[in-house]
Design a protein around this motif. Structure first.
Motif, PDB file in Angstrom:
ATOM      1  N   LEU A  45       0.824  -1.209   0.000  1.00 46.72           N
ATOM      2  CA  LEU A  45       0.000   0.000   0.000  1.00 46.72           C
ATOM      3  C   LEU A  45       0.858   1.258   0.000  1.00 46.72           C
ATOM      4  CD1 LEU A  45      -2.882  -0.940   2.486  1.00 46.72           C
ATOM      5  CD2 LEU A  45      -2.697  -1.368   0.023  1.00 46.72           C
ATOM      6  N   GLU A  46       1.995   1.205   0.676  1.00 48.69           N
ATOM      7  CA  GLU A  46       2.865   2.383   0.725  1.00 48.69           C
ATOM      8  C   GLU A  46       3.446   2.713  -0.648  1.00 48.69           C
ATOM      9  OE1 GLU A  46       4.724   2.720   5.164  1.00 48.69           O
ATOM     10  OE2 GLU A  46       5.448   1.036   3.949  1.00 48.69           O
TER      11      GLU A  46
ATOM     12  N   PHE B  11      -6.153   7.390   3.048  1.00 53.12           N
ATOM     13  CA  PHE B  11      -6.246   6.085   3.706  1.00 53.12           C
ATOM     14  C   PHE B  11      -6.949   6.314   5.035  1.00 53.12           C
ATOM     15  CE2 PHE B  11      -4.873   2.775   6.607  1.00 53.12           C
ATOM     16  CZ  PHE B  11      -4.927   1.621   5.835  1.00 53.12           C
ATOM     17  N   GLY B  12      -8.068   5.649   5.228  1.00 53.99           N
ATOM     18  CA  GLY B  12      -8.832   5.809   6.462  1.00 53.99           C
ATOM     19  C   GLY B  12      -8.854   4.531   7.275  1.00 53.99           C
TER      20      GLY B  12
ATOM     21  N   GLU C   5      -3.215   2.129  15.395  1.00 50.38           N
ATOM     22  CA  GLU C   5      -3.316   3.531  14.987  1.00 50.38           C
ATOM     23  C   GLU C   5      -1.929   4.138  14.782  1.00 50.38           C
ATOM     24  OE1 GLU C   5      -7.400   5.090  17.268  1.00 50.38           O
ATOM     25  OE2 GLU C   5      -5.452   5.987  17.700  1.00 50.38           O
ATOM     26  N   GLN C   6      -1.055   3.950  15.761  1.00 46.54           N
ATOM     27  CA  GLN C   6       0.270   4.561  15.694  1.00 46.54           C
ATOM     28  C   GLN C   6       1.089   3.997  14.546  1.00 46.54           C
ATOM     29  OE1 GLN C   6       1.540   7.238  17.272  1.00 46.54           O
ATOM     30  NE2 GLN C   6      -0.610   7.406  17.892  1.00 46.54           N
ATOM     31  N   THR C   7       0.970   2.699  14.312  1.00 45.91           N
ATOM     32  CA  THR C   7       1.693   2.092  13.189  1.00 45.91           C
ATOM     33  C   THR C   7       1.255   2.717  11.873  1.00 45.91           C
ATOM     34  OG1 THR C   7       1.942  -0.012  14.364  1.00 45.91           O
ATOM     35  CG2 THR C   7       2.178  -0.063  11.980  1.00 45.91           C
TER      36      THR C   7
ATOM     37  N   SER D 266       3.351   5.321   9.237  1.00 51.36           N
ATOM     38  CA  SER D 266       3.679   4.763   7.926  1.00 51.36           C
ATOM     39  C   SER D 266       3.736   5.882   6.890  1.00 51.36           C
ATOM     40  CB  SER D 266       2.619   3.730   7.521  1.00 51.36           C
ATOM     41  OG  SER D 266       1.400   4.375   7.179  1.00 51.36           O
ATOM     42  N   ASN D 267       3.970   5.487   5.658  1.00 53.49           N
ATOM     43  CA  ASN D 267       3.969   6.459   4.557  1.00 53.49           C
ATOM     44  C   ASN D 267       2.599   6.613   3.911  1.00 53.49           C
ATOM     45  OD1 ASN D 267       6.721   7.081   4.763  1.00 53.49           O
ATOM     46  ND2 ASN D 267       7.285   5.268   3.571  1.00 53.49           N
TER      47      ASN D 267
END
Length: 288
Positions: free
Chosen positions: A91-92, A99-100, A136-138, A142-143
């Motif tokens: 996905l990155e 992205f939700g 959430e934090q991950t 992310s990008n």
């Protein structure tokens, strides 16, 4: 715009129907790879990835041309996230505009009825919510152009999805615990919030979703009985209720969630500002 909904359950189906009605390309996934009847013309791909369970990779064709992704898959039994485990690097590399991630207001923990907003530090007190904070934090680190949507209890039309349906099914215990607040939001208001965000991305933002009137559980069900024209049974104290461990965990936490940010930043005007309007609309759909 081409929107991929990962884990197209109740909320995802509502969103997909709305987007499709506007002529927007939609792709969905679920475990079976079979679209529900109301989305029979929407491409549906199987996808499931558990650390210690079912692992069905997503076909690369499902990602072709995708510009926006909604992730609504809950953590697995080990608390791991399917997208983080199996899809994040892919996905990155996409040119995503949005992205939700559908999370939970449970990340705030018990506030003894106090108010929380997006600036309130998280304080998850059950394991499910602790997993959500980590995921959430991950995603935020992310990008991906990540947007976090923290949801309370979701209700709307459908079997078992609202107090009216639960009463008709006989699946209700009226519990009286004064001062214990729950928050909720109608699925249609989740959809309109997501759609507004889709067209005005603000990567890195967190949004609380809730209606304007947190309330105790008892008044909500009393209103449902009134709309059904049925007498309500006597309410019982929480200590006398026969609840599953999952249900008990919800009753251990009480908080009220502010929703000003979705109104100010996204311009949301709630269709159902309280449970009264929401239940009335459902009652009309039932022909009551």
């Amino acid at each position: 715009m081409r929107v991929l909904i990962l884990g197209c359950g109740y909320t995802g189906t509502w969103l997909a129907r709305s987007l499709q009605a506007q002529g927007i390309d939609v792709v969905i996934t679920n475990r079976r790879g079979e679209a529900p009847p109301e989305l029979s013309t929407v491409p549906c791909f199987p996808f499931a990835w558990e650390q210690q369970g079912e692992q069905v990779p997503l076909a690369p064709i499902a990602l072709e041309g995708v510009t926006h992704i909604l992730h609504s898959i809950p953590p697995d039994r080990q608390g791991e996230d399917a997208v983080v485990l199996a899809l994040l690097p892919q996905l990155e590399q996409l040119n995503l505009h949005w992205f939700g991630y559908l999370s939970t207001t449970g990340v705030y923990g018990d506030r003894q009825g106090g108010w929380v907003d997006e600036t309130t530090p998280v304080n998850p007190q059950n394991l499910r919510s602790q997993h959500r904070v980590r995921i959430e934090q991950t995603l935020l680190n992310s990008n991906l152009p990540t947007h976090i949507f923290r949801l309370p209890g979701i209700y709307g039309p459908g079997e078992g999805r609202n107090p009216l349906a639960r009463i008709l099914k006989g699946d209700v215990q009226l519990i009286d615990k004064p001062g214990h607040y729950f928050c909720r939001i109608h699925v249609a208001d989740i959809v309109q919030t997501l759609q507004r965000s889709l067209v005005q991305p603000t990567p890195g933002e967190i949004y609380n979703l809730s209606d304007d009137q947190p309330s105790e559980s008892l008044p909500v069900f009393l209103e449902a009985y009134r709309l059904l024209g049925r007498p309500a049974p006597p309410a019982i104290p929480l200590e006398a209720a026969n609840l599953s461990p999952m249900a008990q965990s919800f009753w251990r936490e009480s908080r009220r969630v502010r929703n000003e940010k979705i109104k100010k930043v996204l311009g949301v005007k709630l269709y159902y500002p309280s449970y009264r309007e929401g239940l009335m609309a459902i009652a009309r759909e039932l022909g009551l």
